[in-house]
Design an enzyme around this catalytic site. Structure first.
Site, PDB file in Angstrom:
ATOM      1  N   HIS A  68       2.036  -7.471   2.911  1.00 53.71           N
ATOM      2  CA  HIS A  68       1.402  -8.109   1.754  1.00 53.71           C
ATOM      3  C   HIS A  68      -0.126  -7.971   1.844  1.00 53.71           C
ATOM      4  O   HIS A  68      -0.796  -7.708   0.844  1.00 53.71           O
ATOM      5  CB  HIS A  68       1.720  -9.611   1.726  1.00 53.71           C
ATOM      6  N   GLY A 118       4.674  -2.738  -3.304  1.00 54.93           N
ATOM      7  CA  GLY A 118       4.925  -1.926  -2.112  1.00 54.93           C
ATOM      8  C   GLY A 118       6.045  -0.925  -2.344  1.00 54.93           C
ATOM      9  O   GLY A 118       7.020  -1.230  -3.045  1.00 54.93           O
TER      10      GLY A 118
HETATM   11  P1  AMP Z   1       7.864 -10.010  -1.569  1.00 57.96           P
HETATM   12  O1  AMP Z   1       7.019 -11.155  -1.142  1.00 57.96           O
HETATM   13  O2  AMP Z   1       8.894  -9.613  -0.575  1.00 57.96           O
HETATM   14  O3  AMP Z   1       8.389 -10.170  -2.975  1.00 57.96           O
HETATM   15  O4  AMP Z   1       6.893  -8.761  -1.636  1.00 57.96           O
HETATM   16  C1  AMP Z   1       5.726  -8.779  -2.423  1.00 57.96           C
HETATM   17  C2  AMP Z   1       5.158  -7.382  -2.476  1.00 57.96           C
HETATM   18  O5  AMP Z   1       4.857  -6.930  -1.163  1.00 57.96           O
HETATM   19  C3  AMP Z   1       6.161  -6.376  -3.077  1.00 57.96           C
HETATM   20  O6  AMP Z   1       5.461  -5.477  -3.911  1.00 57.96           O
HETATM   21  C4  AMP Z   1       6.693  -5.676  -1.857  1.00 57.96           C
HETATM   22  O7  AMP Z   1       7.126  -4.352  -2.114  1.00 57.96           O
HETATM   23  C5  AMP Z   1       5.459  -5.676  -0.959  1.00 57.96           C
HETATM   24  N1  AMP Z   1       5.855  -5.500   0.437  1.00 57.96           N
HETATM   25  C6  AMP Z   1       6.749  -6.231   1.134  1.00 57.96           C
HETATM   26  N2  AMP Z   1       6.896  -5.742   2.384  1.00 57.96           N
HETATM   27  C7  AMP Z   1       6.066  -4.666   2.468  1.00 57.96           C
HETATM   28  C8  AMP Z   1       5.764  -3.737   3.495  1.00 57.96           C
HETATM   29  N3  AMP Z   1       6.331  -3.786   4.700  1.00 57.96           N
HETATM   30  N4  AMP Z   1       4.864  -2.768   3.231  1.00 57.96           N
HETATM   31  C9  AMP Z   1       4.271  -2.679   2.004  1.00 57.96           C
HETATM   32  N5  AMP Z   1       4.501  -3.539   0.991  1.00 57.96           N
HETATM   33  C10 AMP Z   1       5.403  -4.519   1.218  1.00 57.96           C
END
Ligand code: AMP
Length: 278
Positions: A37, A147
């Site tokens: 994030h 991501g």
């Molecule tokens: P989430 O909190 O899981 O909904 O993720 C929020 C954002 O962070 C989304 O766009 C995910 O794709 C991105 N994200 C989560 N994990 C990763 C990672 N390991 N590398 C890059 N982006 C990530």
């Protein structure tokens, strides 16, 4: 960092910035922030005048109520991390702020609704499009950062943004991994040390397929990856090699852009990962 909990306060503040032609970058998250994030926030900061992060665990995108209840929450730490990165605004709404009443929502995602994550998690992308539309309406960012880790989610949002002509630029950021290759995920905190070792098989299966890409057929690459996961005590949900433009299963290597995607259970925790093959 300014923290807002209502859409109205957030909009009032951001409209002032936009009056002064400030470029607004937006990073939507569900919190329990990790380096993946934070990488999005850093990229957004380098390309925007002001960065807005949202933290909202969106109930409508969880097809499993237990997964929703168990979703990790670390709000104090999250705020500290965002402040240390000089994030400008945090939007931190309650469920009733985003869903004051029950709302019917359906967005036609076509084939994207039938494959991979959509097939395994019915209704998931309806919830995702529902909340992302509400967040984009409130923030009205110039650019929004996602991501590659959630590759299908990116294509889904791209489809919604182009169908509804939402004036925002979508930016996909690379997957951030631990040193040993495990893709960072808020769900990783649920893994025991032994399960964390096992979970390495996800990224390893993708790396194996990439390495052997020129030597084997698509079908053989897939079945070898599944065997590899099972040998490591992991229960694969899917391992697919797809056209990266539309996620149709690839039958040959002639397609210009190919991606391998995996979802698997490590104990009770479902993890996903992917890797561009070409
Ligand atoms: P989430 O909190 O899981 O909904 O993720 C929020 C954002 O962070 C989304 O766009 C995910 O794709 C991105 N994200 C989560 N994990 C990763 C990672 N390991 N590398 C890059 N982006 C990530």
């Amino acid at each position: 960092m300014k923290i807002f909990t209502t859409r109205e306060e957030l909009s009032d503040y951001l409209r002032q910035l936009q009056k002064h032609s400030k470029v607004i970058g937006f990073v939507p998250t569900m919190g329990a922030l990790h380096e993946g994030h934070l990488a999005l926030i850093r990229i957004a900061s380098s390309q925007s005048d002001a960065v807005v992060c949202s933290i909202f665990v969106n109930p409508t995108q969880f097809n499993d109520p237990k997964d929703f209840e168990k979703y990790p929450k670390t709000i104090e730490e999250d705020i500290q991390k965002l402040e240390s990165l000089k994030c400008d605004v945090l939007f931190l709404p309650e469920v009733k702020e985003m869903y004051p009443e029950k709302q019917l929502w359906h967005f036609n995602l076509g084939e994207l609704e039938k494959v991979l994550e959509a097939k395994s998690r019915p209704g998931h992308y309806q919830g995702v499009t529902q909340i992302v539309k509400k967040l984009l309406d409130a923030v009205k960012p110039d650019q929004v950062y996602f991501g590659q880790k959630d590759f299908q989610q990116f294509l889904v949002i791209e489809k919604m943004v182009s169908t509804l002509h939402i004036p925002v630029k979508l930016i996909m950021c690379p997957i951030v991994r631990d040193k040993d290759g495990l893709a960072l995920s808020s769900r990783n905190v649920r893994l025991s040390p032994e399960q964390r070792e096992q979970a390495l098989a996800l990224s390893q299966s993708l790396a194996l397929v990439k390495k052997q890409f020129n030597k084997k057929t698509i079908n053989l690459l897939k079945s070898d990856a599944i065997t590899f996961l099972e040998m490591n005590g992991i229960k694969p949900d899917y391992f697919e090699i797809c056209n990266a433009k539309n996620l149709k299963a690839a039958s040959s290597k002639n397609t210009s852009k190919l991606i391998a995607l995996v979802a698997a259970y490590v104990g009770g925790t479902r993890l996903i990962d992917n890797m561009i093959l070409k």
